[in-house]
Scaffold this motif. Structure first.
Motif, PDB file in Angstrom:
ATOM      1  N   GLN A   1       0.837  -1.202   0.000  1.00 58.78           N
ATOM      2  CA  GLN A   1       0.000   0.000   0.000  1.00 58.78           C
ATOM      3  C   GLN A   1       0.874   1.256   0.000  1.00 58.78           C
ATOM      4  N   ILE A   2       1.945   1.235   0.752  1.00 55.50           N
ATOM      5  CA  ILE A   2       2.877   2.374   0.779  1.00 55.50           C
ATOM      6  C   ILE A   2       3.494   2.571  -0.601  1.00 55.50           C
ATOM      7  N   GLN A   3       3.865   1.491  -1.243  1.00 56.00           N
ATOM      8  CA  GLN A   3       4.461   1.571  -2.573  1.00 56.00           C
ATOM      9  C   GLN A   3       3.474   2.177  -3.582  1.00 56.00           C
ATOM     10  N   ARG A   4       2.210   1.787  -3.489  1.00 55.74           N
ATOM     11  CA  ARG A   4       1.189   2.341  -4.381  1.00 55.74           C
ATOM     12  C   ARG A   4       1.022   3.846  -4.157  1.00 55.74           C
ATOM     13  N   MET A   5       1.047   4.242  -2.903  1.00 55.68           N
ATOM     14  CA  MET A   5       0.914   5.668  -2.601  1.00 55.68           C
ATOM     15  C   MET A   5       2.120   6.452  -3.123  1.00 55.68           C
ATOM     16  N   LYS A   6       3.290   5.854  -3.014  1.00 61.53           N
ATOM     17  CA  LYS A   6       4.491   6.510  -3.532  1.00 61.53           C
ATOM     18  C   LYS A   6       4.416   6.658  -5.050  1.00 61.53           C
ATOM     19  N   LYS A   7       3.864   5.647  -5.712  1.00 65.40           N
ATOM     20  CA  LYS A   7       3.716   5.712  -7.164  1.00 65.40           C
ATOM     21  C   LYS A   7       2.736   6.815  -7.546  1.00 65.40           C
ATOM     22  N   LYS A   8       1.659   6.932  -6.804  1.00 64.47           N
ATOM     23  CA  LYS A   8       0.690   7.993  -7.050  1.00 64.47           C
ATOM     24  C   LYS A   8       1.334   9.360  -6.821  1.00 64.47           C
ATOM     25  N   LYS A   9       2.128   9.462  -5.772  1.00 64.04           N
ATOM     26  CA  LYS A   9       2.818  10.713  -5.464  1.00 64.04           C
ATOM     27  C   LYS A   9       3.778  11.083  -6.592  1.00 64.04           C
ATOM     28  N   LEU A  10       4.456  10.111  -7.150  1.00 62.62           N
ATOM     29  CA  LEU A  10       5.368  10.356  -8.265  1.00 62.62           C
ATOM     30  C   LEU A  10       4.594  10.830  -9.503  1.00 62.62           C
ATOM     31  N   GLY A  11       3.430  10.248  -9.733  1.00 59.96           N
ATOM     32  CA  GLY A  11       2.582  10.698 -10.839  1.00 59.96           C
ATOM     33  C   GLY A  11       2.147  12.145 -10.660  1.00 59.96           C
ATOM     34  N   LEU A  12       1.822  12.511  -9.420  1.00 54.56           N
ATOM     35  CA  LEU A  12       1.464  13.896  -9.133  1.00 54.56           C
ATOM     36  C   LEU A  12       2.641  14.828  -9.388  1.00 54.56           C
ATOM     37  N   LYS A  13       3.821  14.384  -9.022  1.00 51.49           N
ATOM     38  CA  LYS A  13       5.016  15.196  -9.238  1.00 51.49           C
ATOM     39  C   LYS A  13       5.240  15.440 -10.733  1.00 51.49           C
ATOM     40  N   ASP A  14       5.034  14.411 -11.536  1.00 51.37           N
ATOM     41  CA  ASP A  14       5.169  14.554 -12.985  1.00 51.37           C
ATOM     42  C   ASP A  14       4.135  15.537 -13.531  1.00 51.37           C
ATOM     43  N   ARG A  15       2.901  15.431 -13.035  1.00 49.57           N
ATOM     44  CA  ARG A  15       1.841  16.342 -13.481  1.00 49.57           C
ATOM     45  C   ARG A  15       2.150  17.780 -13.064  1.00 49.57           C
TER      46      ARG A  15
END
Length: 67
Positions: free
Chosen positions: A39-53
């Motif tokens: 779950q932490i890894q998924r949240m980190k991936k989402k956070k990285l997507g936000l950073k790209d956006r």
């Protein structure tokens, strides 16, 4: 780019920046408690997507200057 478009982009940028900050706090809290690593890894991936956006929106707001 019109002032209206730029205002909308800045508003979206601010919302995404806040969501990125909130996700960061949530991830840190989950790591401190010892939650599910997947779950932490998924949240980190989402956070990285936000950073790209955020970077893409920032590039729209501040165009490249050719030297």
């Amino acid at each position: 780019m019109s002032d209206q478009e730029q205002s909308e982009i800045r508003l979206e940028f601010a919302k995404l920046k806040q969501e990125h900050t909130d996700l960061d706090a949530a991830i840190n809290a989950m790591m401190a408690v010892g939650c599910d690593p997947l779950q932490i890894q998924r949240m980190k991936k989402k956070k990285l997507g936000l950073k790209d956006r955020l970077k893409a929106l920032e590039d729209k707001i501040i165009p490249d200057i050719i030297a």
